[in-house]
Structure formats: C-alpha cells, structure tokens
Design an enzyme around this catalytic site. Structure first.
Site, mmCIF file in Angstrom:
data_model
loop_
_atom_site.group_PDB
_atom_site.id
_atom_site.type_symbol
_atom_site.label_atom_id
_atom_site.label_comp_id
_atom_site.label_asym_id
_atom_site.label_seq_id
_atom_site.Cartn_x
_atom_site.Cartn_y
_atom_site.Cartn_z
ATOM 1 N N GLN A 40 -9.719 -4.884 7.494
ATOM 2 C CA GLN A 40 -8.868 -4.529 8.636
ATOM 3 C C GLN A 40 -9.440 -3.355 9.429
ATOM 4 O O GLN A 40 -8.709 -2.640 10.112
ATOM 5 C CB GLN A 40 -7.454 -4.212 8.154
ATOM 6 C CG GLN A 40 -6.751 -5.397 7.504
ATOM 7 C CD GLN A 40 -5.312 -5.098 7.153
ATOM 8 O OE1 GLN A 40 -4.436 -5.016 8.028
ATOM 9 N NE2 GLN A 40 -5.048 -4.935 5.869
ATOM 10 N N ARG B 276 -0.415 -10.975 10.361
ATOM 11 C CA ARG B 276 0.842 -10.379 10.843
ATOM 12 C C ARG B 276 2.008 -11.338 10.595
ATOM 13 O O ARG B 276 3.179 -10.933 10.650
ATOM 14 C CB ARG B 276 0.788 -10.081 12.358
ATOM 15 C CG ARG B 276 -0.238 -9.065 12.829
ATOM 16 C CD ARG B 276 -0.270 -7.816 12.018
ATOM 17 N NE ARG B 276 -1.268 -7.896 10.978
ATOM 18 C CZ ARG B 276 -1.323 -7.092 9.929
ATOM 19 N NH1 ARG B 276 -0.402 -6.171 9.748
ATOM 20 N NH2 ARG B 276 -2.273 -7.216 9.028
ATOM 21 N N LYS C 171 0.821 -1.217 0.000
ATOM 22 C CA LYS C 171 0.000 0.000 0.000
ATOM 23 C C LYS C 171 0.856 1.269 0.000
ATOM 24 O O LYS C 171 0.657 2.162 -0.834
ATOM 25 C CB LYS C 171 -0.912 -0.030 1.234
ATOM 26 C CG LYS C 171 -1.600 1.270 1.562
ATOM 27 C CD LYS C 171 -2.524 1.082 2.756
ATOM 28 C CE LYS C 171 -1.788 0.818 4.035
ATOM 29 N NZ LYS C 171 -1.211 2.028 4.660
ATOM 30 N N THR C 172 1.803 1.370 0.924
ATOM 31 C CA THR C 172 2.607 2.592 1.045
ATOM 32 C C THR C 172 3.456 2.811 -0.203
ATOM 33 O O THR C 172 3.600 3.947 -0.681
ATOM 34 C CB THR C 172 3.502 2.528 2.298
ATOM 35 O OG1 THR C 172 2.690 2.242 3.437
ATOM 36 C CG2 THR C 172 4.221 3.844 2.522
ATOM 37 N N ASP D 78 -4.978 7.914 3.597
ATOM 38 C CA ASP D 78 -4.500 6.567 3.924
ATOM 39 C C ASP D 78 -5.367 5.980 5.047
ATOM 40 O O ASP D 78 -5.954 6.717 5.843
ATOM 41 C CB ASP D 78 -3.033 6.662 4.354
ATOM 42 C CG ASP D 78 -2.378 5.301 4.466
ATOM 43 O OD1 ASP D 78 -2.928 4.310 3.930
ATOM 44 O OD2 ASP D 78 -1.302 5.210 5.096
ATOM 45 N N GLU D 79 -5.423 4.642 5.136
ATOM 46 C CA GLU D 79 -6.174 3.922 6.184
ATOM 47 C C GLU D 79 -7.608 4.451 6.285
ATOM 48 O O GLU D 79 -8.119 4.719 7.374
ATOM 49 C CB GLU D 79 -5.460 4.056 7.544
ATOM 50 C CG GLU D 79 -4.035 3.522 7.572
ATOM 51 C CD GLU D 79 -3.951 2.002 7.535
ATOM 52 O OE1 GLU D 79 -4.995 1.336 7.405
ATOM 53 O OE2 GLU D 79 -2.827 1.479 7.615
#
Length: 670
Positions: free
Chosen positions: A253, A603, A32-33, A222-223
């Site tokens: 998420q 994770r 994503k980043t 973002d998010e």
C-alpha cells in the site's frame, strides 16, 4: 492486567514482542490499529513500562487521536500518564520549541503555509529582476523537495540535484537562499522545516538526539511504508541509544512516492536494523473472499515486495464485476444505474463510493448523480482554514504571537481599511529594510499614519489580554474591536454570502471554545495556532474524511487509503488511466500504479464494480481505450463480466441503450 485473548495468533505475537527491532507487515484490513493499541496497553499494564518512555508516531492527527481514544478504553489513566501518541510534525514542533535555540531561532516561531511561502518567493523573484517569468509553484515544490531530501540552501549548488544548465535550478538556488534568510528573519518556519530542522538539530547537536532517545525508550511508527528519507533520519536519531523500534506498515500500500515516500525504508528495514523480528498480519477482516482473491492476484505480479497472501474467513459474496461501457457518459450512467438498484434494496448511500485515478474523471458522474437526484459528497475542495476571512483572523493571531511575522502583518495591515495602500506599505517595508528593523517596529512608530499606530497598540494590548482572559473571549474581542463583521457586510454585495462568511467566524470561535474546553490550562494562543496549522497541513494531505451522511462518496484512489465501504465502484480501469499515461510514457516504475490499484480493490467490503470505457473524448477527439493490464489477464474465476449487456454493443449503441434504460429505470423508481 490486559488480556490479549481477543487477538489472533499473529496479532498477539506482535503485541507481545516489545524489545529490539520489530517489523509488523500489516496487510489491508488486518486490524493494524487494534494490534498497535493492544501492544501499547500490554506494555503499560502487563509489563509496567512507564508511559513517559513510550512514543507512538502516526502521520495524521486523526490517526493519533483514534489511537489515543482506543488506548484510553483499555488502560487506566494513571497508567498511561506521560504516554506520547503524536504525529511526526507535532513531535518535531515539541522538540524545536525546546531546542531550536541551538540553531539561532526563538522558540516562539510562526509556521508559514503555502500562500506565505509564495509571497516570499514572489519577493525573491522581484528582487532578482529576471528577464523571463518563472513559475512560483515550481520553485516552491523544488525547495520543498530538496528539504525533504535533507538538502539546505547552502548545500544545493554542490549537490547532485543541481543542474548548472537548467535555468530553473539556477533561479531556485538564488530564491532558496533569499527564502531561508527571510524565514529566519521573521522567526518563521515552513511545514517542511519542522522535520528538516529537527534532523539538522540531531546531526549538529548529537546530545539533543541522545536526550530524546533516552526519553523515549520504546518507539512505534505507524504507516512506515509512507516515510521519506528525512523521517528515516528523524527515526534514526530517536533510536540513537537503543533499538526498541517497532514499525507497522504494508509495502503493498505504498502509493505516495510523488510526495517523497521511500518504499525502501520498509523493504530494507531488516538490513538497517539487525536481528529484526518480522511478523505478518495476513488475516483480512474487511473484504469478502472473491474481492480479496482478486486483490491477491493483482498485487502478486509486483516482484519487489514482501511476500504475503491475505486470507479471510468471510466466504461467499459476489465476484467483482467488470463492466465495459461505450464512453464516459455511458460509464457514468452504468454506475448510477447500479447505485439506484442498491438504493432500492435499502442499502445506505453512505456505504457506496466511486473511486477514480484522477479528478478529471469526476464531471460525468456528478452530472448523472444530479440528474438522478442522488445526494453525494466529493472529498476535496476548499478547506475551512483556506477561506479568506479565516486566514485574516489567523494572520492577526500569528502577528499577536510573533510581531516579527512580516507576512501576517502585510496581509492584515489594511484589513479592515486603514488608509494604507500598496505604495504606502512599500515605503514602510523599504524603511524597515534600510534600518534592518522588523516591519512591526516601523508601523508602531509611524507618526504619519495615526491609524497604524492605533493598530499596533491593539496588537500589543491583545498580546497581554491572551495572558489574562480565555482564548475564545479575546478572539471575540479582536473581531469586535476591528469591526470585522461590518467589514464583511461591506465587502460582499450578496447578503446571503455575507451571512455565510460571518457564520465562518462563529465556527472559528466555536473551534477556539472547543479547544479551550478540551485543553483547559494548556489552551494558550500559541498551542491553538500550532494545532490549527498542523491539522490543516497534515490531515488535509489526504483530503478530508468523508462524513457518514446519506450520500455517495466520490474520491481519488490516493484519498481512499485507510477507508472502507460496502460497495465500491472503481471507475476508469483502463490503460493510460490506471496505470497512468505518465508512468507508461516515461517508462517509470509501474509497481506503484499496481499498488494503487490494489488499494482501490481492497476498499470494498461486500461488492466491487469496475468499469472501463471503449472510447474517451480527449482534446475533442474520440480515442479508443483498452482495459487496464492489471485486470485484463485475469480469468472469469476472479472477475465476472456482463458481456450480454455491454460488451456486444458499439459505443453509439451503448449510449442509446443506456439512455433509454436509464429513463425507464427512473420512471420505475418514482
């Protein structure tokens, strides 16, 4: 020119789609980043869009800084001039500094933390003289919740959130009015006000919203799945004159509903912004196939979600393992045994994490880690800026910055001692209230307390010094002039503890020096305080970032979001833990608990262990436990179960077996 050849097809499409509303559904570990930063670089270098027209917003300073560093590696500094990579709250602060005067505040306001808020609420309750005691935290939480719903003190009583039959609502209504009046009198905001007042500004003065919408022609969030109603209104104001908005997130998420996050913001984005381009990033670069296969099976049971299936080219790897244990002690022993095995294979402890639903699960794991002499870190605990000595220094700096800040004044008026007790302070406060003057004015004129006049002169003098000398130099002068190190030595009987407290002062000075080195001419007292308070309020929302020391990391599932480890132990996979007992009893939305489970599963990069106990001691009684519904229905094609070692044992046999096995293992590792 910036090449996009290193992006996969979906990432490249996301980077190249610049105009109009764009929804990027970025699954766990999908880069994503990287996609966002290449999108910014493409806009700056390839399309020639001025940096001053681009705004990217994230939730934490850490995320904003990471984005800033990545863009800096891709784009020449001349081309990124004017680019704004910010958090919601940092952006809100900038807007309020420029335009808060419209709402009757001075631009040099103070931001109050939770303890400051509690002081005002305590004062409000004292003035009310209520017949019974009310919990200040409950009232503070309700005020915060109301502000995040966009409800002001004057609107609360007529809102659907007010219950006239509820004692706490009646008390909160009174306290809310008192609280806001005090904040405005002190020219102070709380953390929620940053967004609340920005949105109020946009609504009451539409020309202000238009100004910023015209300034920032291209907006990225973002998010996005973590945004609340207030942040949605903020974003709506920023897109008032255009619809060039790109939001990035993953509804799978979305795990922060308890903080006010509204998943409908991402689920209904296409309804709110017509002609939205939807791009799915479904290639996972983190986890081996068996882990991702399990995660996909778990999350697909949520029916209200954007359909997507994560895939990975990382084939091979072990199936996730489910370990049934006798009780909580046995569960901890099993996990520590596996950690020791991994350690024997020269796997670093920094690549191992124990994740749990609640902090109440920590104790047996800590005990066993200590017994095995395994270094570990728990993410959480007291934050640096919550320490008394640091809060004292910050109170001095806030008072120097804003003499109307009565709470900071009251905190440090007798630190170090100046012969003014609670009774004397009470008289000064009453005098200030009766003549409707700031308390600092009364202190400055207090001829009956010469030490207070000296104190007031010091504050005034240092206020001018901050305009003349470097930040860290004047903070050092402040510490010296008030004799704060001597005060610490007298306050603590234990010399070692006093030494640690003094070391905290030097750490604070080092922070000021680093800020000075980084921001040069912008290293003002005002900017330093703002960075301190915003960093503490934002980045500690998700607790601290784990260090890369040779230590096992222990953290809650909520804190683990955004992180990854080679080897993950997801403990307490039981009904009434995950999903949580409250969710089951209240018959509330089980979907968020499933999403929380999904976050925990994803994770892990290489190996995933899950544990559950057959019984737990709850309030002194042994209670039978059952595996979580999220995994119990899955077949062995997804999960490997160690039946011979654990499942055939009674809880008592398991404890005895593991005690002996653990002892043997420790001896073999010596």
């Amino acid at each position: 020119m910036i090449s996009l050849a290193g992006l996969n097809p979906e990432q490249r499409l996301a980077a190249e789609t610049v105009h109009g509303p764009v929804l990027i559904l970025a699954g766990a570990g999908s880069g994503k980043t990287r996609t966002i930063t290449f999108r910014i670089a493409h806009m700056l270098e390839n399309l020639g869009i001025p940096g001053s027209q681009i705004l990217a917003v994230s939730f934490t300073n850490k995320a904003a800084q990471e984005m800033r560093e990545r863009v800096a590696h891709l784009v020449h500094k001349d081309h990124r001039k004017g680019l704004t990579l910010s958090t919601f709250h940092s952006l809100g602060i900038k807007i309020l500094k420029e335009d808060l005067h419209h709402l009757g505040y001075s631009p040099r306001f103070t931001i109050y933390d939770t303890s400051d808020q509690m002081s005002i609420i305590r004062e409000a309750l004292k003035n009310l003289r209520a017949e019974k005691a009310y919990d200040k935290s409950t009232i503070q939480s309700k005020i915060s919740w109301l502000k995040n719903k966009g409800v002001s003190a004057s609107e609360f009583k007529d809102s659907p959130f007010f219950d006239p039959e509820n004692d706490y609502d009646q008390i909160t209504e009174h306290v809310f009015h008192f609280y806001q009046d005090k904040l405005q009198f002190y020219n102070a905001l709380d953390f929620d006000d940053i967004l609340f007042l920005t949105v109020k500004l946009f609504k009451e003065f539409p020309q202000v919203a238009e100004k910023y919408s015209n300034r920032f022609r291209y907006l990225m969030i973002d998010e996005y799945q973590d945004t609340n109603g207030l942040q949605f209104e903020f974003i709506k104001g920023l897109t008032k004159t255009h619809k060039n908005i790109c939001v990035v997130g993953d509804d799978d998420q979305s795990i922060y509903a308890f903080r006010g996050a509204d998943i409908t913001n991402i689920l209904e984005f296409e309804k709110r912004y017509e002609k939205t381009t939807v791009i799915k990033l479904e290639e996972n670069y983190r986890s081996y196939f068996p882990i991702l296969h399990l995660a996909n099976e778990v999350i697909k049971e949520n029916k209200v979600r954007k359909p997507k299936t994560m895939r990975t080219s990382q084939v091979g790897g072990d199936k996730p393992m489910l370990l049934a244990t006798g009780d909580t002690e046995h569960e901890a022993q099993v996990v520590i045994e596996e950690i020791l095995k991994l350690q024997k294979q020269n796997i670093s402890l920094s690549e191992m994490a124990i994740l749990y639903r609640s902090n109440t699960q920590i104790e047996p794991f800590e005990d066993q880690l200590r017994l095995a002499q395994i270094p570990y870190q728990i993410i959480g605990g007291q934050k640096f800026y919550e320490k008394k000595e640091i809060k004292d220094l910050i109170a001095y700096l806030m008072l120097i910055l804003n003499p109307r800040d009565e709470l900071s004044l009251r905190r440090i008026i007798n630190v170090p001692q100046r012969g003014i007790g609670n009774v004397g302070l009470g008289k000064l406060v009453a005098q200030a209230s009766s003549v409707k003057k700031p308390l600092f004015n009364i202190v400055s004129e207090s001829s009956t307390h010469p030490e207070l006049m000296i104190f007031a002169d010091l504050i005034k003098r240092l206020r001018h010094r901050f305009n003349e000398a470097p930040l860290s130099t004047v903070i050092q002068e402040l510490i010296s002039e008030i004799g704060y190190e001597s005060y610490i030595e007298k306050s603590y009987d234990n010399p070692k503890l006093a030494l640690l407290k003094k070391a905290d002062l030097h750490h604070f000075l080092s922070s000021a020096q680093r800020f000075q080195d980084l921001f040069k001419h912008d290293a003002t007292l005002e900017n330093f305080i703002e960075k301190l308070l915003l960093a503490d309020s934002q980045d500690t929302k998700n607790d601290a970032e784990p260090t890369k020391k040779h230590e096992v990391t222990l953290m809650t599932l909520h804190s683990s979001k955004g992180l990854e480890f080679d080897h993950v132990f997801l403990v307490g996979m039981e009904e009434e833990i995950l999903p949580h007992k409250r969710t089951i009893q209240d018959n509330t939305d089980i979907n968020e608990e499933r999403r929380l489970c999904y976050v925990g599963l994803t994770r892990a990069r290489k190996k995933l262990f899950m544990t559950y106990a057959k019984e737990r001691k709850i309030y002194g009684k042994k209670i039978p436990r059952f595996p979580s519904r999220f995994i119990i229905e899955l077949t062995e094609s997804y999960i490997s179960q160690d039946r011979t070692t654990f499942n055939d044992l009674t809880p008592e046999q398991a404890v005895e077996f593991k005690a002996n096995f653990f002892s043997d293992l420790m001896n073999s590792l010596k």
